[in-house]
Design a protein around this motif. Structure first.
Motif, PDB file in Angstrom:
ATOM      1  N   ALA A  42       0.833  -1.212   0.000  1.00 25.17           N
ATOM      2  CA  ALA A  42       0.000   0.000   0.000  1.00 25.17           C
ATOM      3  C   ALA A  42       0.864   1.256   0.000  1.00 25.17           C
ATOM      4  O   ALA A  42       0.580   2.211  -0.730  1.00 25.17           O
ATOM      5  CB  ALA A  42      -0.944   0.002   1.197  1.00 25.17           C
ATOM      6  N   LEU A  65     -10.365   3.183  -1.092  1.00 21.28           N
ATOM      7  CA  LEU A  65      -9.692   1.948  -1.485  1.00 21.28           C
ATOM      8  C   LEU A  65     -10.121   1.484  -2.876  1.00 21.28           C
ATOM      9  O   LEU A  65      -9.293   1.037  -3.677  1.00 21.28           O
ATOM     10  CB  LEU A  65      -9.957   0.843  -0.458  1.00 21.28           C
ATOM     11  CG  LEU A  65      -9.283  -0.495  -0.727  1.00 21.28           C
ATOM     12  CD1 LEU A  65      -7.771  -0.341  -0.806  1.00 21.28           C
ATOM     13  CD2 LEU A  65      -9.663  -1.492   0.352  1.00 21.28           C
ATOM     14  N   ILE A 103     -13.226  -3.633   5.148  1.00 20.87           N
ATOM     15  CA  ILE A 103     -12.734  -2.272   4.934  1.00 20.87           C
ATOM     16  C   ILE A 103     -12.548  -1.610   6.294  1.00 20.87           C
ATOM     17  O   ILE A 103     -13.494  -1.519   7.078  1.00 20.87           O
ATOM     18  CB  ILE A 103     -13.702  -1.449   4.072  1.00 20.87           C
ATOM     19  CG1 ILE A 103     -13.864  -2.122   2.702  1.00 20.87           C
ATOM     20  CG2 ILE A 103     -13.204  -0.015   3.920  1.00 20.87           C
ATOM     21  CD1 ILE A 103     -14.913  -1.486   1.842  1.00 20.87           C
TER      22      ILE A 103
END
Length: 105
Positions: A42, A65, A103
């Motif tokens: 990431a 995201l 999430i």
């Protein structure tokens, strides 16, 4: 150059960012990818998106995201045709969460 319209615009203190303009990667960008290989995926993706858009990594870090996954796929498409170590899959695609519970809040 590729233009990506964010599904979820990024709100900053001074603006709402609705689209990202990604320039084609340069040789030094590929070197940046190589230098970031030991970092978490990431973090590497955020930094590369920042470099190719001219935005700060802090702004890119606020991206949703779902948008980050789509933009990382655009970057992978850019790099797929490059010769040498950058060929293939230099930036593994971000995985989609399997459900909303995956999430982070």
């Amino acid at each position: 150059m590729k233009i990506y319209t964010l599904k979820f615009p990024i709100e900053t203190e001074t603006a709402t960012i609705e689209t990202l303009v990604l320039r084609r990667p340069r040789v030094r960008d590929v070197a940046t990818i190589e230098a970031l290989k030991d970092r978490p995926q990431a973090e590497m993706t955020i930094e590369l998106i920042a470099v190719l858009t001219g935005l700060t990594s802090e702004v890119i870090g606020e991206m949703d995201l779902e948008d980050m996954v789509a933009v990382s796929e655009l970057i992978t498409d850019f790099l797929a045709g490059l010769p040498g170590p950058a060929a293939g899959d230099p930036l593994p695609p971000m995985s989609q969460p399997s459900s909303a519970s995956d999430i982070p809040n």
